[in-house]
Structure formats: structure tokens, C-alpha cells
Scaffold this motif. Structure first.
Motif, PDB file in Angstrom:
ATOM      1  N   ALA A 157     -11.553 -47.804   0.701  1.00 36.89           N
ATOM      2  CA  ALA A 157     -12.456 -46.073   0.507  1.00 36.89           C
ATOM      3  C   ALA A 157     -11.115 -45.527  -0.594  1.00 36.89           C
ATOM      4  O   ALA A 157     -11.953 -44.803  -0.826  1.00 36.89           O
ATOM      5  CB  ALA A 157     -11.444 -45.663   2.000  1.00 36.89           C
ATOM      6  N   LEU A 158     -10.316 -45.589  -0.923  1.00 45.24           N
ATOM      7  CA  LEU A 158     -10.092 -44.717  -2.074  1.00 45.24           C
ATOM      8  C   LEU A 158     -10.069 -45.335  -3.340  1.00 45.24           C
ATOM      9  O   LEU A 158     -10.382 -44.479  -5.387  1.00 45.24           O
ATOM     10  CB  LEU A 158      -8.723 -44.137  -1.971  1.00 45.24           C
ATOM     11  N   ALA A 159     -10.560 -46.616  -3.867  1.00 44.98           N
ATOM     12  CA  ALA A 159     -10.473 -47.514  -4.590  1.00 44.98           C
ATOM     13  C   ALA A 159     -11.793 -47.220  -5.758  1.00 44.98           C
ATOM     14  O   ALA A 159     -11.913 -47.375  -6.533  1.00 44.98           O
ATOM     15  CB  ALA A 159     -10.189 -49.073  -4.891  1.00 44.98           C
ATOM     16  N   ILE A 160     -12.892 -47.059  -4.747  1.00 40.13           N
ATOM     17  CA  ILE A 160     -13.883 -47.715  -5.360  1.00 40.13           C
ATOM     18  C   ILE A 160     -14.892 -46.378  -6.067  1.00 40.13           C
ATOM     19  O   ILE A 160     -14.524 -47.063  -7.006  1.00 40.13           O
ATOM     20  CB  ILE A 160     -15.096 -48.139  -4.199  1.00 40.13           C
ATOM     21  N   PRO A 161     -14.161 -44.938  -4.760  1.00 37.63           N
ATOM     22  CA  PRO A 161     -14.751 -44.241  -6.041  1.00 37.63           C
ATOM     23  C   PRO A 161     -14.144 -43.709  -7.364  1.00 37.63           C
ATOM     24  O   PRO A 161     -14.832 -42.641  -8.229  1.00 37.63           O
ATOM     25  CB  PRO A 161     -14.025 -42.810  -4.526  1.00 37.63           C
TER      26      PRO A 161
ATOM     27  N   ALA B 281     -32.335 -44.005 -13.045  1.00 42.12           N
ATOM     28  CA  ALA B 281     -33.731 -44.547 -12.674  1.00 42.12           C
ATOM     29  C   ALA B 281     -34.052 -43.987 -10.817  1.00 42.12           C
ATOM     30  O   ALA B 281     -34.545 -43.646 -10.468  1.00 42.12           O
ATOM     31  CB  ALA B 281     -34.632 -45.744 -12.972  1.00 42.12           C
ATOM     32  N   ALA B 282     -32.504 -44.780 -10.914  1.00 38.74           N
ATOM     33  CA  ALA B 282     -32.862 -44.288  -9.170  1.00 38.74           C
ATOM     34  C   ALA B 282     -32.779 -42.624  -9.071  1.00 38.74           C
ATOM     35  O   ALA B 282     -33.138 -41.571  -8.165  1.00 38.74           O
ATOM     36  CB  ALA B 282     -31.188 -45.060  -8.490  1.00 38.74           C
ATOM     37  N   SER B 283     -31.555 -42.122 -10.148  1.00 35.69           N
ATOM     38  CA  SER B 283     -31.385 -40.498  -9.803  1.00 35.69           C
ATOM     39  C   SER B 283     -32.455 -39.763 -10.126  1.00 35.69           C
ATOM     40  O   SER B 283     -32.923 -38.685  -9.036  1.00 35.69           O
ATOM     41  CB  SER B 283     -30.225 -39.981 -10.934  1.00 35.69           C
ATOM     42  N   ILE B 284     -33.398 -40.308 -11.164  1.00 42.34           N
ATOM     43  CA  ILE B 284     -34.408 -39.725 -11.125  1.00 42.34           C
ATOM     44  C   ILE B 284     -35.388 -39.940 -10.590  1.00 42.34           C
ATOM     45  O   ILE B 284     -36.159 -39.209 -10.135  1.00 42.34           O
ATOM     46  CB  ILE B 284     -35.645 -40.443 -12.712  1.00 42.34           C
ATOM     47  N   ASP B 285     -35.412 -41.208  -9.088  1.00 44.49           N
ATOM     48  CA  ASP B 285     -36.360 -40.993  -8.161  1.00 44.49           C
ATOM     49  C   ASP B 285     -36.644 -40.206  -6.759  1.00 44.49           C
ATOM     50  O   ASP B 285     -36.444 -40.184  -6.120  1.00 44.49           O
ATOM     51  CB  ASP B 285     -36.182 -42.674  -7.688  1.00 44.49           C
TER      52      ASP B 285
ATOM     53  N   ILE C   9     -27.358 -44.085  -3.910  1.00 45.42           N
ATOM     54  CA  ILE C   9     -26.882 -44.598  -4.830  1.00 45.42           C
ATOM     55  C   ILE C   9     -26.212 -45.695  -4.859  1.00 45.42           C
ATOM     56  O   ILE C   9     -25.517 -47.154  -5.035  1.00 45.42           O
ATOM     57  CB  ILE C   9     -26.884 -44.483  -6.396  1.00 45.42           C
ATOM     58  N   PHE C  10     -24.880 -45.259  -3.879  1.00 48.40           N
ATOM     59  CA  PHE C  10     -23.562 -45.397  -3.649  1.00 48.40           C
ATOM     60  C   PHE C  10     -24.048 -47.182  -3.309  1.00 48.40           C
ATOM     61  O   PHE C  10     -23.491 -47.904  -2.378  1.00 48.40           O
ATOM     62  CB  PHE C  10     -23.038 -45.347  -3.181  1.00 48.40           C
ATOM     63  N   ARG C  11     -24.971 -46.651  -1.417  1.00 49.69           N
ATOM     64  CA  ARG C  11     -24.752 -47.744  -0.397  1.00 49.69           C
ATOM     65  C   ARG C  11     -25.960 -48.843  -0.678  1.00 49.69           C
ATOM     66  O   ARG C  11     -26.413 -49.884  -0.309  1.00 49.69           O
ATOM     67  CB  ARG C  11     -25.749 -46.706   0.792  1.00 49.69           C
ATOM     68  N   ARG C  12     -27.559 -48.177  -1.613  1.00 50.40           N
ATOM     69  CA  ARG C  12     -27.835 -49.137  -1.968  1.00 50.40           C
ATOM     70  C   ARG C  12     -28.339 -50.037  -3.099  1.00 50.40           C
ATOM     71  O   ARG C  12     -28.321 -50.971  -3.791  1.00 50.40           O
ATOM     72  CB  ARG C  12     -29.326 -48.290  -2.203  1.00 50.40           C
ATOM     73  N   ILE C  13     -27.189 -49.472  -4.164  1.00 56.64           N
ATOM     74  CA  ILE C  13     -27.212 -50.333  -5.750  1.00 56.64           C
ATOM     75  C   ILE C  13     -25.657 -50.518  -6.125  1.00 56.64           C
ATOM     76  O   ILE C  13     -25.521 -51.388  -6.065  1.00 56.64           O
ATOM     77  CB  ILE C  13     -28.133 -48.743  -6.371  1.00 56.64           C
ATOM     78  N   ILE C  14     -24.410 -49.300  -5.897  1.00 56.99           N
ATOM     79  CA  ILE C  14     -22.977 -50.075  -5.897  1.00 56.99           C
ATOM     80  C   ILE C  14     -22.987 -50.895  -5.456  1.00 56.99           C
ATOM     81  O   ILE C  14     -22.102 -51.704  -5.492  1.00 56.99           O
ATOM     82  CB  ILE C  14     -22.582 -48.655  -6.207  1.00 56.99           C
ATOM     83  N   LEU C  15     -23.001 -50.763  -3.951  1.00 55.23           N
ATOM     84  CA  LEU C  15     -21.984 -51.367  -3.581  1.00 55.23           C
ATOM     85  C   LEU C  15     -22.797 -53.364  -2.941  1.00 55.23           C
ATOM     86  O   LEU C  15     -22.129 -54.006  -3.064  1.00 55.23           O
ATOM     87  CB  LEU C  15     -21.983 -50.695  -1.724  1.00 55.23           C
ATOM     88  N   PRO C  16     -23.807 -53.547  -2.998  1.00 51.81           N
ATOM     89  CA  PRO C  16     -24.799 -54.598  -3.031  1.00 51.81           C
ATOM     90  C   PRO C  16     -24.319 -55.033  -4.677  1.00 51.81           C
ATOM     91  O   PRO C  16     -23.943 -56.574  -4.070  1.00 51.81           O
ATOM     92  CB  PRO C  16     -25.561 -53.978  -2.734  1.00 51.81           C
ATOM     93  N   LEU C  17     -24.186 -54.573  -5.516  1.00 52.67           N
ATOM     94  CA  LEU C  17     -24.299 -54.916  -6.964  1.00 52.67           C
ATOM     95  C   LEU C  17     -22.887 -55.911  -7.246  1.00 52.67           C
ATOM     96  O   LEU C  17     -22.328 -56.149  -7.838  1.00 52.67           O
ATOM     97  CB  LEU C  17     -24.893 -54.062  -7.737  1.00 52.67           C
ATOM     98  N   SER C  18     -21.871 -54.703  -6.443  1.00 51.98           N
ATOM     99  CA  SER C  18     -20.465 -54.527  -7.234  1.00 51.98           C
ATOM    100  C   SER C  18     -19.679 -56.228  -5.704  1.00 51.98           C
ATOM    101  O   SER C  18     -18.572 -55.621  -5.528  1.00 51.98           O
ATOM    102  CB  SER C  18     -19.330 -53.794  -7.117  1.00 51.98           C
TER     103      SER C  18
END
Length: 288
Positions: free
Chosen positions: A100-104, A185-189, A196-205
Motif C-alpha cells: 500500500a505504501l510502495a506502489i504509490p 491515452a487513458a488520461s485523454i479519454d 488508471i491505477f485499478r485498470r491499467i497499472i495494477l494489471p500490467l505490474s
């Protein structure tokens, strides 16, 4: 007559299908050497105390479950389950807090880097340069002052601070491999930062998170110095409970090996369960 000049055609080298047999044999020998103490410990755990004390060890001795029965309190009445539950609470709780602290923090140091981010990483690294035993006395005096001795939540906080630097370094290297174009791209949408954290960063990492969490869990589960000094009967962890088999009457080798195998089993299960994620996470970014 016209002279015909013959140009030699370069032979194409056939790709080698395998490595040197000598290197393969050396790898097997090294693997067996590393595995031999573990195999000896497992085999000794199924022996009686008299057979385990023989020198050299008796490989063909009769097998028994007496060591495991005594570990689980069949004859002594001392149950290891409170110690195992304490170890699980400290390891899982600290690992969740570390993530919870290291990812942010890793996000701020890689994808959206803060100013002088290299100095921040160096600061995290310097916290691991102090030997653990050097900070043992101040931590003990502080815990005694605030009445946190023999409290499992003190170990949760300590393990969190101990594993947080290495978790930030690992997660920073993993998040640095996430393509920034996808996030833009997600931010532009119109996606928000939590989305972005829940749908992109966490699955990719996810492989990196699995590798980091498993390493933090192993470090917390195996830690004994602080657990030995700061806990007593209520918050005793599994490694501390293991030392109770070394008494003034002598070293009961079969019992110690049985206890070591039983205590190592949760870590082995976690490692095998996340084996693919661990290998993928530790090798992430190694090959471009």
C-alpha cells in the motif's frame, strides 16, 4: 578462353541445439549440492532421535512421524498454532502495508517522477545500511515506554519499515516498464488516477507485485532477531518457537528438523503458488 573464378560459398553455421554437456553436468552437481542439506533435514525429520544422532547419518533407518507429533504437541501439550498464527499475522499484515505504501511511492518515482527522485531512492537505500542489531536497543526501549512489548502489531510495523525500502526499489523498476503512452491515452479519454491505477497499472505490474509481496512475506516470516527480543509468550512467532526445541538437556535433532520442515511449509506453498509470477516479475525489464 574466359577464366572462370570460383568464389567459395561461406558455410552457414548450424545453430547449436544445446549447451555443453559439461556445463549441464556442473549445473546438476551444484543443484544437488544446494538441495542436499534440505533433503537431509527432511529425511532426519522422519527418524527417531537415536537414529538422527548417529554419525554418519543413517539413511536406511526406520521412518516415523514421532518428530511431527511432538512438534504439534501430541506428547508435550504445547501447540505451535498460536506461533504460526502470529507469524502469519505479522507477515501478511506487513506485506499488505508495504504494498500500500510502495506502489504509490514507486509511481511517483517512475511514471510521474518527483524532483531529485534519485536522491529519494538513495535515501531509501541508506535505511538498509544500518545493521538490524544496532537499532535493537532503541527500539526495545521505545516499545517498553509505550507498552508495546509482546505485541504482534509492533512486529507488523517493524517488518513494514524493514521491507519498505526494497519494495520501493523493486516496484520502481517494475512500474518503469509500463508504457507511458497507455497512461496518457487513458488520461485523454477522461480516466481518473484511481481508475488508471485499478485498470491499467495494477494489471500490467501484477508480476512485479507478486514478486515483491512474496519476497517481503519470506523476509517477514523468517525474521527472528526482533521477534526473539520484543515478544514473549503472547506474540511469539514460529522461528522463536523453533528455538524452544534446543534445551539444556541437549539438541533434539529429529524434533528440530520436523519443526523446521513444518515452519518452512507455508513459505514453500506460497513460492510454488506464485512461481510463474515470481519468475516473470524478477526477470521483468532484464531483456529489452
Amino acid at each position: 578462353m574466359t577464366a572462370v573464378v570460383t568464389v567459395p560459398v561461406a558455410r552457414r553455421r548450424r545453430p547449436r541445439r544445446g549447451g555443453s554437456p559439461l556445463l549441464g553436468l556442473l549445473a546438476w552437481v551444484l543443484g544437488l549440492l544446494f538441495f542436499a542439506p534440505v533433503a537431509w533435514m527432511v529425511l532426519t525429520s522422519f527418524h527417531t532421535e537415536s537414529d538422527a544422532a548417529t554419525n554418519p547419518p543413517s539413511l536406511g533407518a526406520k521412518l516415523t512421524l514421532q518428530g511431527y507429533r511432538e512438534f504439534f504437541g501430541a506428547s508435550t501439550g504445547t501447540s505451535p498454532w498460536p506461533s504460526l498464527i502470529n507469524s502469519a499475522t505479522a507477515s501478511i499484515g506487513s506485506t499488505v502495508l508495504v504494498l500500500a505504501l510502495a506502489i504509490p511511492a514507486a509511481y511517483a518515482l517512475s511514471i510521474r517522477p518527483v524532483r531529485k527522485w534519485s536522491d529519494v531512492l538513495f535515501f531509501f537505500l541508506t535505511t538498509k545500511m544500518l545493521p538490524a542489531v544496532a537499532g535493537l536497543l532503541p527500539i526495545y526501549l521505545f516499545a517498553q515506554k509505550v507498552h508495546l512489548l509482546d505485541n504482534i502489531w509492533l512486529l507488523v510495523l517493524l517488518y513494514t519499515t524493514m521491507n519498505l525500502p526494497i519494495a520501493v526499489w523493486m516496484m520502481r523498476s517494475f512500474l518503469a516498464e509500463v508504457p507511458v503512452a497507455i497512461l496518457e491515452a487513458a488520461s485523454i479519454d477522461g480516466a481518473s488516477l484511481p481508475a488508471i491505477f485499478r485498470r491499467i497499472i495494477l494489471p500490467l505490474s501484477a508480476p512485479g507485485i507478486a514478486a515483491t509481496s512474496l519476497i517481503c512475506f519470506i523476509f517477514s516470516w523468517n525474521e527472528m532477531l526482533f521477534a526473539r527480543v520484543l515478544t514473549g509468550v503472547v506474540s511469539q512467532t514460529a522461528p522463536v518457537f523453533l528455538t524452544s526445541f534446543v534445551t539444556s538437556q541437549g539438541l533434539f535433532l529429529a524434533k528440530v528438523c520436523a519443526a523446521a520442515c513444518a515452519i518452512s511449509f507455508p513459505v514453500l506453498v506460497a513460492g510454488f503458488a506464485a512461481q510463474d509470477k515470481l519468475v516473470q516479475g524478477l526477470s521483468l525489464g532484464a531483456v529489452k
